[in-house]
Scaffold this motif. Structure first.
Motif, PDB file in Angstrom:
ATOM      1  N   LEU A 223     -58.353  35.066  15.823  1.00  0.00           N
ATOM      2  CA  LEU A 223     -57.710  34.338  15.033  1.00  0.00           C
ATOM      3  C   LEU A 223     -57.696  34.722  13.638  1.00  0.00           C
ATOM      4  O   LEU A 223     -56.674  34.433  12.851  1.00  0.00           O
ATOM      5  CB  LEU A 223     -58.213  32.661  15.396  1.00  0.00           C
ATOM      6  N   THR A 224     -58.961  34.941  13.086  1.00  0.00           N
ATOM      7  CA  THR A 224     -59.091  35.141  11.693  1.00  0.00           C
ATOM      8  C   THR A 224     -58.074  36.253  11.292  1.00  0.00           C
ATOM      9  O   THR A 224     -57.512  36.232  10.186  1.00  0.00           O
ATOM     10  CB  THR A 224     -60.406  35.358  11.129  1.00  0.00           C
ATOM     11  N   GLY A 225     -58.234  37.308  11.924  1.00  0.00           N
ATOM     12  CA  GLY A 225     -57.421  38.565  11.588  1.00  0.00           C
ATOM     13  C   GLY A 225     -55.889  38.151  11.884  1.00  0.00           C
ATOM     14  O   GLY A 225     -55.056  38.677  10.798  1.00  0.00           O
ATOM     15  N   TYR A 226     -55.620  37.325  12.715  1.00  0.00           N
ATOM     16  CA  TYR A 226     -54.261  37.014  12.858  1.00  0.00           C
ATOM     17  C   TYR A 226     -53.549  36.083  11.546  1.00  0.00           C
ATOM     18  O   TYR A 226     -52.383  36.451  10.905  1.00  0.00           O
ATOM     19  CB  TYR A 226     -53.863  35.997  14.051  1.00  0.00           C
ATOM     20  N   PHE A 227     -54.537  35.155  11.205  1.00  0.00           N
ATOM     21  CA  PHE A 227     -54.106  34.378   9.970  1.00  0.00           C
ATOM     22  C   PHE A 227     -54.008  35.009   9.012  1.00  0.00           C
ATOM     23  O   PHE A 227     -53.078  34.841   8.019  1.00  0.00           O
ATOM     24  CB  PHE A 227     -55.104  33.115  10.058  1.00  0.00           C
ATOM     25  N   VAL A 228     -55.152  35.814   8.403  1.00  0.00           N
ATOM     26  CA  VAL A 228     -55.264  36.623   7.392  1.00  0.00           C
ATOM     27  C   VAL A 228     -54.054  37.738   7.200  1.00  0.00           C
ATOM     28  O   VAL A 228     -53.315  37.706   6.237  1.00  0.00           O
ATOM     29  CB  VAL A 228     -56.299  37.281   7.329  1.00  0.00           C
ATOM     30  N   LEU A 229     -53.617  38.393   8.298  1.00  0.00           N
ATOM     31  CA  LEU A 229     -52.536  39.402   7.992  1.00  0.00           C
ATOM     32  C   LEU A 229     -51.308  38.607   8.253  1.00  0.00           C
ATOM     33  O   LEU A 229     -50.380  39.042   7.262  1.00  0.00           O
ATOM     34  CB  LEU A 229     -52.722  40.225   9.182  1.00  0.00           C
ATOM     35  N   SER A 230     -51.073  37.861   8.698  1.00  0.00           N
ATOM     36  CA  SER A 230     -50.033  36.938   8.929  1.00  0.00           C
ATOM     37  C   SER A 230     -49.529  36.594   7.421  1.00  0.00           C
ATOM     38  O   SER A 230     -48.360  36.371   6.744  1.00  0.00           O
ATOM     39  CB  SER A 230     -49.644  35.804  10.069  1.00  0.00           C
ATOM     40  N   GLY A 231     -50.540  35.776   6.906  1.00  0.00           N
ATOM     41  CA  GLY A 231     -50.509  34.918   5.653  1.00  0.00           C
ATOM     42  C   GLY A 231     -50.224  35.879   4.456  1.00  0.00           C
ATOM     43  O   GLY A 231     -49.194  35.668   3.595  1.00  0.00           O
ATOM     44  N   LEU A 232     -50.951  37.286   4.429  1.00  0.00           N
ATOM     45  CA  LEU A 232     -50.571  38.247   3.382  1.00  0.00           C
ATOM     46  C   LEU A 232     -49.181  38.866   3.431  1.00  0.00           C
ATOM     47  O   LEU A 232     -48.494  39.285   2.667  1.00  0.00           O
ATOM     48  CB  LEU A 232     -51.629  39.496   3.459  1.00  0.00           C
ATOM     49  N   TYR A 233     -48.744  39.125   4.817  1.00  0.00           N
ATOM     50  CA  TYR A 233     -47.628  39.589   5.080  1.00  0.00           C
ATOM     51  C   TYR A 233     -46.400  38.694   4.425  1.00  0.00           C
ATOM     52  O   TYR A 233     -45.478  39.289   3.702  1.00  0.00           O
ATOM     53  CB  TYR A 233     -47.293  39.824   6.341  1.00  0.00           C
ATOM     54  N   THR A 234     -46.620  37.436   4.878  1.00  0.00           N
ATOM     55  CA  THR A 234     -45.674  36.469   4.305  1.00  0.00           C
ATOM     56  C   THR A 234     -45.646  36.269   2.643  1.00  0.00           C
ATOM     57  O   THR A 234     -44.754  36.123   2.001  1.00  0.00           O
ATOM     58  CB  THR A 234     -45.645  35.008   5.005  1.00  0.00           C
ATOM     59  N   LEU A 235     -46.931  36.337   2.142  1.00  0.00           N
ATOM     60  CA  LEU A 235     -46.982  36.179   0.702  1.00  0.00           C
ATOM     61  C   LEU A 235     -46.139  37.329   0.086  1.00  0.00           C
ATOM     62  O   LEU A 235     -45.699  37.039  -1.025  1.00  0.00           O
ATOM     63  CB  LEU A 235     -48.625  36.335   0.437  1.00  0.00           C
TER      64      LEU A 235
ATOM     65  N   ARG B  38     -43.559  42.609  -5.002  1.00  0.00           N
ATOM     66  CA  ARG B  38     -43.335  42.449  -3.594  1.00  0.00           C
ATOM     67  C   ARG B  38     -43.783  44.188  -2.852  1.00  0.00           C
ATOM     68  O   ARG B  38     -44.678  44.073  -1.973  1.00  0.00           O
ATOM     69  CB  ARG B  38     -42.095  42.024  -2.985  1.00  0.00           C
ATOM     70  N   SER B  39     -43.290  44.918  -3.464  1.00  0.00           N
ATOM     71  CA  SER B  39     -43.630  46.372  -2.888  1.00  0.00           C
ATOM     72  C   SER B  39     -44.960  46.635  -3.227  1.00  0.00           C
ATOM     73  O   SER B  39     -45.595  47.481  -2.025  1.00  0.00           O
ATOM     74  CB  SER B  39     -42.587  47.414  -3.794  1.00  0.00           C
ATOM     75  N   GLY B  40     -45.520  46.174  -4.168  1.00  0.00           N
ATOM     76  CA  GLY B  40     -46.853  46.670  -4.554  1.00  0.00           C
ATOM     77  C   GLY B  40     -47.839  45.735  -3.487  1.00  0.00           C
ATOM     78  O   GLY B  40     -48.814  46.356  -3.141  1.00  0.00           O
ATOM     79  N   LEU B  41     -47.470  44.634  -3.406  1.00  0.00           N
ATOM     80  CA  LEU B  41     -48.483  43.899  -2.235  1.00  0.00           C
ATOM     81  C   LEU B  41     -48.332  44.252  -0.939  1.00  0.00           C
ATOM     82  O   LEU B  41     -49.219  44.316  -0.307  1.00  0.00           O
ATOM     83  CB  LEU B  41     -47.829  42.186  -2.256  1.00  0.00           C
ATOM     84  N   LEU B  42     -46.971  44.703  -0.498  1.00  0.00           N
ATOM     85  CA  LEU B  42     -47.128  45.302   0.830  1.00  0.00           C
ATOM     86  C   LEU B  42     -47.744  46.644   0.991  1.00  0.00           C
ATOM     87  O   LEU B  42     -48.496  46.720   1.968  1.00  0.00           O
ATOM     88  CB  LEU B  42     -45.373  45.823   1.006  1.00  0.00           C
ATOM     89  N   VAL B  43     -47.952  47.343  -0.096  1.00  0.00           N
ATOM     90  CA  VAL B  43     -48.807  48.606  -0.019  1.00  0.00           C
ATOM     91  C   VAL B  43     -50.211  48.115   0.212  1.00  0.00           C
ATOM     92  O   VAL B  43     -50.900  48.696   0.825  1.00  0.00           O
ATOM     93  CB  VAL B  43     -48.804  49.326  -1.364  1.00  0.00           C
ATOM     94  N   ALA B  44     -50.679  46.912  -0.605  1.00  0.00           N
ATOM     95  CA  ALA B  44     -51.923  46.665  -0.578  1.00  0.00           C
ATOM     96  C   ALA B  44     -52.369  45.950   1.001  1.00  0.00           C
ATOM     97  O   ALA B  44     -53.251  46.180   1.629  1.00  0.00           O
ATOM     98  CB  ALA B  44     -52.463  45.382  -1.240  1.00  0.00           C
ATOM     99  N   VAL B  45     -50.995  45.292   1.597  1.00  0.00           N
ATOM    100  CA  VAL B  45     -51.335  45.045   3.034  1.00  0.00           C
ATOM    101  C   VAL B  45     -51.578  46.126   3.878  1.00  0.00           C
ATOM    102  O   VAL B  45     -52.340  45.838   5.077  1.00  0.00           O
ATOM    103  CB  VAL B  45     -50.336  43.825   3.323  1.00  0.00           C
ATOM    104  N   PHE B  46     -50.711  46.943   3.650  1.00  0.00           N
ATOM    105  CA  PHE B  46     -50.896  48.293   4.498  1.00  0.00           C
ATOM    106  C   PHE B  46     -52.266  48.817   4.518  1.00  0.00           C
ATOM    107  O   PHE B  46     -52.810  49.112   5.733  1.00  0.00           O
ATOM    108  CB  PHE B  46     -50.039  49.528   4.166  1.00  0.00           C
ATOM    109  N   GLY B  47     -53.263  48.934   3.484  1.00  0.00           N
ATOM    110  CA  GLY B  47     -54.460  49.423   3.360  1.00  0.00           C
ATOM    111  C   GLY B  47     -55.271  48.449   4.302  1.00  0.00           C
ATOM    112  O   GLY B  47     -56.253  48.894   4.925  1.00  0.00           O
ATOM    113  N   ILE B  48     -55.178  47.123   4.076  1.00  0.00           N
ATOM    114  CA  ILE B  48     -56.206  46.278   4.813  1.00  0.00           C
ATOM    115  C   ILE B  48     -56.050  46.215   6.275  1.00  0.00           C
ATOM    116  O   ILE B  48     -56.826  46.318   7.290  1.00  0.00           O
ATOM    117  CB  ILE B  48     -55.800  44.622   4.113  1.00  0.00           C
TER     118      ILE B  48
END
Length: 445
Positions: free
Chosen positions: A16-28, A181-191
């Motif tokens: 659940l933590t993984g789902y909430f974190v990744l979904s939140g970062l993706y939406t951010l 947005r593009s920069g954040l998406l790259v960071a989320v990819f790494g996570i």
């Protein structure tokens, strides 16, 4: 020689933590442009109608690619699909900036919008399927309504931060939210690459020669396990009308609210979008509260649909920003109730190995409505007025009410919201609605 130890099953909390974190970062990341997208396209030289042609192209891309990308999620894996989504979105967001710099026009924006739709189809269905597969491994059998509602509260909070930040950046330069947005998406990819792994699902390779048959098989499965089931077909048709309007309304509200206020301040558009995020969170929270008072999902769906229709018509009729704003927030709050309840209903019906496929098929139907809604209402908004388009769109959403009423008449286990203990009765039983007698153990997504 001793056998290798079996892989450790992750805990429900970790999943659940993984789902909430990744979904939140993706939406951010994604939300950084949501509050200014219409203003950005207008500033890039597109007319009001051309803006919604570009947006309709995005929806058309989602319709076109939903089933093929469902093959990726159901074969190569949910993780691969999510990572591909991040890459495609980062690249197409940068292309938006490049097109604006050279005044490329509506055709070029439409082409890139189709590709941006491809990026989102890699995400739709894959993340939910990953969650439910993993929860099944951990032995979780509770109702999903609360989990989806909590997830949408988190993504709503991420949207709040993203849209406010995007609005403030847009006040400086409308291209800045896109670069961020593009920069954040790259960071989320790494996570995601480091922490997200397929659990409860075994990826398999598909050759290029096998792709056409795999796409055809997924399309057949989407029909057989989704459209062919009468209650799901009715829900999809209701979503066709509701999301066809709400996709247009979200972006049309940006210039419309500024016009009502008599302002051209970009940061105000960002704050209005942040208000939309808060109202969506409030709607998500209502799901948990109302679910304790009533045991049928269709009660919540019908109530939310009625509010959405009435508020949409009112939004188009008023001429004051301070009257229009509450109506807009009511529309989005109602959507915040509808979405997690629909998700939970769908996932009670669909078998485990068809989850991503049916969710993608459901999204394809909704986005087909989005194409028609954005083109039709965009044309009406330019030829008549945006207020008239809101009234027309609100009337169209009313077509969802009889469809939801027929779902209610079907009833059955998927319509019941189950308590956390066996034998818990819904207070609605006193009003003649069915009591909840036991915990549901149907597959969830």
């Amino acid at each position: 020689m001793s056998e290798p130890a079996a892989p450790q099953v992750p805990s429900t909390r970790r999943i659940l933590t993984g789902y909430f974190v990744l979904s939140g970062l993706y939406t951010l990341s994604a939300a950084a442009i949501w509050g200014v997208n219409t203003l950005f396209l207008l500033d890039a030289g597109l007319s009001f109608f051309e803006v919604f042609l570009a947006n309709a192209a995005f929806s058309a891309g989602m319709v076109l690619f939903e089933v093929p990308t469902g093959v990726v999620a159901d074969t190569l894996g949910r993780r691969v699909s999510f990572l591909l989504s991040l890459v495609v979105l980062a690249v197409t967001t940068l292309l938006y900036v490049a097109l604006a710099e050279v005044d490329a026009g509506v055709v070029a924006f439409a082409v890139v919008s189709v590709l941006m739709g491809l990026g989102f189809t890699f995400y739709s269905g894959a993340m939910e399927a990953w969650l439910v597969d993993a929860l099944a491994v951990t032995g979780h059998h509770g109702p999903l309504d609360g989990i989806f509602a909590r997830g949408q509260q988190i993504t709503g909070a991420a949207m709040l931060v993203g849209t406010v930040g995007g609005g403030l950046l847009g006040q400086i330069d409308l291209s800045l939210p896109y670069l961020v947005r593009s920069g954040l998406l790259v960071a989320v990819f790494g996570i995601a690459y480091a922490v997200m792994h397929d659990v409860g699902f075994t990826p398999r390779r598909v050759t290029v020669a096998e792709l056409p048959s795999a796409v055809a098989r997924n399309a057949r499965d989407g029909v057989a396990y989704g459209w062919a089931q009468r209650p799901l077909r009715l829900l999809m048709l209701a979503s066709f009308f509701q999301l066809g309007f709400s996709m247009w309304a979200f972006y049309a509200s940006q210039p419309y609210m500024l016009d009502l206020l008599g302002s051209d301040a970009v940061w105000i558009a960002g704050l209005v979008t942040a208000g939309i995020a808060l109202s969506t969170i409030a709607g998500n929270q209502l799901v948990e509260v109302l679910s304790r008072r009533c045991g049928r999902r269709t009660t919540l769906l019908l109530g939310a649909a009625t509010v959405e229709t009435g508020a949409a018509v009112a939004l188009g009729l008023v001429s004051s920003f301070w009257l229009a704003l509450p109506a807009l927030l009511l529309i989005m709050g109602a959507s915040g109730v509808t979405s997690p309840v629909r998700q939970a209903y769908l996932h009670q019906v669909v078998p485990s190995d068809k989850r991503a496929t049916v969710v993608s098929f459901d999204s394809m139907i909704s986005n087909t409505g989005g194409v028609g809604g954005q083109v039709g209402l965009g044309a009406l908004g330019e030829s008549r007025s945006v207020g008239a388009a809101f009234v027309a769109g609100g009337i169209v959403t009313g077509l969802a009410l009889p469809l939801l009423g027929r779902v209610r008449a079907i009833g059955g286990a998927p319509d019941r919201i189950v308590g956390t203990k066996a034998g818990v009765e819904s207070p609605c039983a006193a009003s003649g609605l069915p009591a909840v007698a036991a915990i549901e153990t149907a597959p969830v997504q």
